[in-house]
Write an enzyme that holds these catalytic residues in place. Structure first.
Site, mmCIF file in Angstrom:
data_model
loop_
_atom_site.group_PDB
_atom_site.id
_atom_site.type_symbol
_atom_site.label_atom_id
_atom_site.label_comp_id
_atom_site.label_asym_id
_atom_site.label_seq_id
_atom_site.Cartn_x
_atom_site.Cartn_y
_atom_site.Cartn_z
ATOM 1 N N ASP A 199 -3.768 -7.022 -7.544
ATOM 2 C CA ASP A 199 -5.146 -7.397 -7.885
ATOM 3 C C ASP A 199 -5.339 -7.046 -9.357
ATOM 4 O O ASP A 199 -5.995 -6.058 -9.707
ATOM 5 C CB ASP A 199 -6.118 -6.654 -6.972
ATOM 6 C CG ASP A 199 -5.865 -6.996 -5.521
ATOM 7 O OD1 ASP A 199 -6.282 -8.073 -5.103
ATOM 8 O OD2 ASP A 199 -5.205 -6.207 -4.813
ATOM 9 N N ARG A 207 -4.123 -10.090 4.170
ATOM 10 C CA ARG A 207 -4.624 -11.412 4.575
ATOM 11 C C ARG A 207 -3.488 -12.387 4.897
ATOM 12 O O ARG A 207 -3.770 -13.472 5.432
ATOM 13 C CB ARG A 207 -5.531 -11.989 3.490
ATOM 14 C CG ARG A 207 -6.888 -11.278 3.413
ATOM 15 C CD ARG A 207 -7.851 -12.006 2.482
ATOM 16 N NE ARG A 207 -9.211 -11.538 2.581
ATOM 17 C CZ ARG A 207 -9.819 -10.724 1.699
ATOM 18 N NH1 ARG A 207 -9.158 -10.283 0.643
ATOM 19 N NH2 ARG A 207 -11.070 -10.356 1.869
ATOM 20 N N GLN A 233 -8.803 -6.776 -10.950
ATOM 21 C CA GLN A 233 -9.470 -5.585 -10.405
ATOM 22 C C GLN A 233 -8.981 -4.313 -11.109
ATOM 23 O O GLN A 233 -9.780 -3.428 -11.447
ATOM 24 C CB GLN A 233 -9.186 -5.501 -8.903
ATOM 25 C CG GLN A 233 -9.604 -4.210 -8.239
ATOM 26 C CD GLN A 233 -9.365 -4.264 -6.745
ATOM 27 O OE1 GLN A 233 -10.113 -4.904 -6.022
ATOM 28 N NE2 GLN A 233 -8.329 -3.597 -6.265
ATOM 29 N N HIS A 266 0.836 -1.199 0.000
ATOM 30 C CA HIS A 266 0.000 0.000 0.000
ATOM 31 C C HIS A 266 0.879 1.261 0.000
ATOM 32 O O HIS A 266 0.611 2.221 -0.721
ATOM 33 C CB HIS A 266 -0.866 0.060 1.262
ATOM 34 C CG HIS A 266 -1.834 -1.082 1.416
ATOM 35 N ND1 HIS A 266 -1.707 -2.028 2.413
ATOM 36 C CD2 HIS A 266 -2.946 -1.416 0.711
ATOM 37 C CE1 HIS A 266 -2.713 -2.896 2.316
ATOM 38 N NE2 HIS A 266 -3.475 -2.555 1.293
ATOM 39 N N GLN A 303 -18.263 -5.978 -1.232
ATOM 40 C CA GLN A 303 -17.412 -6.885 -2.002
ATOM 41 C C GLN A 303 -17.141 -8.196 -1.264
ATOM 42 O O GLN A 303 -16.391 -9.041 -1.743
ATOM 43 C CB GLN A 303 -16.117 -6.196 -2.430
ATOM 44 C CG GLN A 303 -15.122 -5.938 -1.321
ATOM 45 C CD GLN A 303 -14.021 -5.002 -1.797
ATOM 46 O OE1 GLN A 303 -14.256 -3.850 -2.141
ATOM 47 N NE2 GLN A 303 -12.794 -5.506 -1.834
HETATM 48 P P1 AMP Z 1 -6.537 -3.714 -0.343
HETATM 49 O O1 AMP Z 1 -6.331 -2.947 0.921
HETATM 50 O O2 AMP Z 1 -6.121 -5.150 -0.256
HETATM 51 O O3 AMP Z 1 -7.912 -3.517 -0.931
HETATM 52 O O4 AMP Z 1 -5.535 -3.088 -1.402
HETATM 53 C C1 AMP Z 1 -5.533 -1.723 -1.695
HETATM 54 C C2 AMP Z 1 -4.654 -1.478 -2.879
HETATM 55 O O5 AMP Z 1 -3.334 -1.914 -2.599
HETATM 56 C C3 AMP Z 1 -5.116 -2.244 -4.143
HETATM 57 O O6 AMP Z 1 -4.949 -1.403 -5.266
HETATM 58 C C4 AMP Z 1 -4.162 -3.414 -4.174
HETATM 59 O O7 AMP Z 1 -3.964 -3.941 -5.462
HETATM 60 C C5 AMP Z 1 -2.890 -2.779 -3.633
HETATM 61 N N1 AMP Z 1 -1.974 -3.786 -3.090
HETATM 62 C C6 AMP Z 1 -2.264 -4.750 -2.174
HETATM 63 N N2 AMP Z 1 -1.183 -5.523 -1.966
HETATM 64 C C7 AMP Z 1 -0.198 -5.049 -2.769
HETATM 65 C C8 AMP Z 1 1.161 -5.432 -3.006
HETATM 66 N N3 AMP Z 1 1.721 -6.460 -2.392
HETATM 67 N N4 AMP Z 1 1.890 -4.710 -3.887
HETATM 68 C C9 AMP Z 1 1.327 -3.645 -4.531
HETATM 69 N N5 AMP Z 1 0.048 -3.239 -4.355
HETATM 70 C C10 AMP Z 1 -0.705 -3.926 -3.485
#
Ligand code: AMP
Length: 280
Positions: free
Chosen positions: A154, A191, A157, A41, A65
């Site tokens: 993702d 997760r 997505q 993030h 979701q």
């Molecule tokens: P989330 O909090 O899981 O909904 O993720 C929020 C954003 O962070 C989304 O755009 C994800 O694709 C991105 N994200 C999550 N994990 C990673 C990672 N390991 N590397 C880069 N971006 C990530």
């Protein structure tokens, strides 16, 4: 000492701040997240910081979701630590809307985005992209941001959001950030905190199998079967998909396909682990 990170929890407060910035001629970037922030993030915040004048990070665990049997109630929530990280990395505002702000009792709309939303994640989570699309569209409309960034982690997505922006003529630029990984290759994810020690060891093999799949010179279907077997042999409980697709549409590639993407989702018990990378 630096001043504390401003937090907005409703649309009016957010719009007031954004209009002050816009009246000053400043551009605004948005980083939507569900919190429990990790380096993945933070890399998105760093990335967009170089491309806009002000950065808003959002934290909202979006109920639409999640299916009824999924982990909405147990999803990690750590607002204070998250805000400290957001402030330290130099974002300008945290937008942490209440559930009532996003989905008041009267809320009764839905959104279906086509294109890349078909198959893969939708097979296991049929409700998922509608929920993502509606919350992301709301965040775009609420913030009036000029740019927003999403992770390649993702990948499907990211394509669905780009499709939504194109189909609905939403005036925002979509940027993407590369996947940030642990030292052993495991893609960072909020997760991952669910993994016990034994599962964590098995999880490390996902990226190695993905790399083999992406680089394989075998015919596609053979490479996919081999990857699935390698995951089961490594100790994964089941494999939702291990596949090579057209990187722009996620359709099954044809000989004419220019750019390909290898994508895997495998399960350790109830925990779904996602990874993907460019394929040959
Ligand atoms: P989330 O909090 O899981 O909904 O993720 C929020 C954003 O962070 C989304 O755009 C994800 O694709 C991105 N994200 C999550 N994990 C990673 C990672 N390991 N590397 C880069 N971006 C990530």
């Amino acid at each position: 000492m630096s001043s504390p990170l401003p937090i907005c929890r409703d649309v009016t407060a957010l719009r007031d701040q954004v209009s002050i910035w816009k009246n000053q001629g400043l551009s605004v970037g948005l980083v939507p997240t569900m919190g429990a922030l990790h380096q993945g993030h933070l890399s998105l915040i760093e990335n967009i910081k170089g491309q806009v004048d002000r950065v808003i990070t959002t934290i909202f665990v979006n109920p639409t979701q999640f299916a009824a049997h999924e982990d909405l109630n147990t999803y990690p929530r750590q607002e204070q630590e998250d805000c400290a990280k957001i402030g330290d990395i130099g974002a300008d505002l945290a937008y942490i809307p209440t559930a009532e702000t996003m989905y008041p009792e009267s809320f009764d709309s839905s959104l279906r985005i086509g294109g890349a939303s078909h198959g893969l994640e939708s097979d296991a989570r049929p409700h998922f992209f509608s929920g993502v699309a509606i919350v992301v569209l709301k965040l775009f409309m609420q913030s009036q941001a000029d740019k927003a960034i999403f992770g390649e982690k993702d990948y499907q997505q990211l394509l669905v959001i780009k499709k939504m922006v194109k189909d609905l003529d939403i005036p925002i630029d979509i940027l993407s950030g590369e996947i940030i990984r642990e030292a052993d290759g495991l893609a960072m994810s909020s997760r991952n905190a669910y993994l016990d020690l034994e599962q964590r060891k098995i999880a490390a093999s996902l990226n190695a199998v993905l790399r083999q799949l992406a680089l394989s010179e075998l015919p596609r279907e053979q490479a996919e079967t081999q990857a699935e077997q390698a995951l089961l042999d490594a100790g994964f409980t089941s494999v939702d998909y291990a596949t090579i697709r057209d990187a722009d549409t996620l359709a099954v590639p044809s000989p004419a396909t220019q750019r390909r993407r290898a994508l895997i989702v495998a399960r350790l018990g109830e925990i779904r682990l996602l990874d993907n990378m460019a394929a040959r």
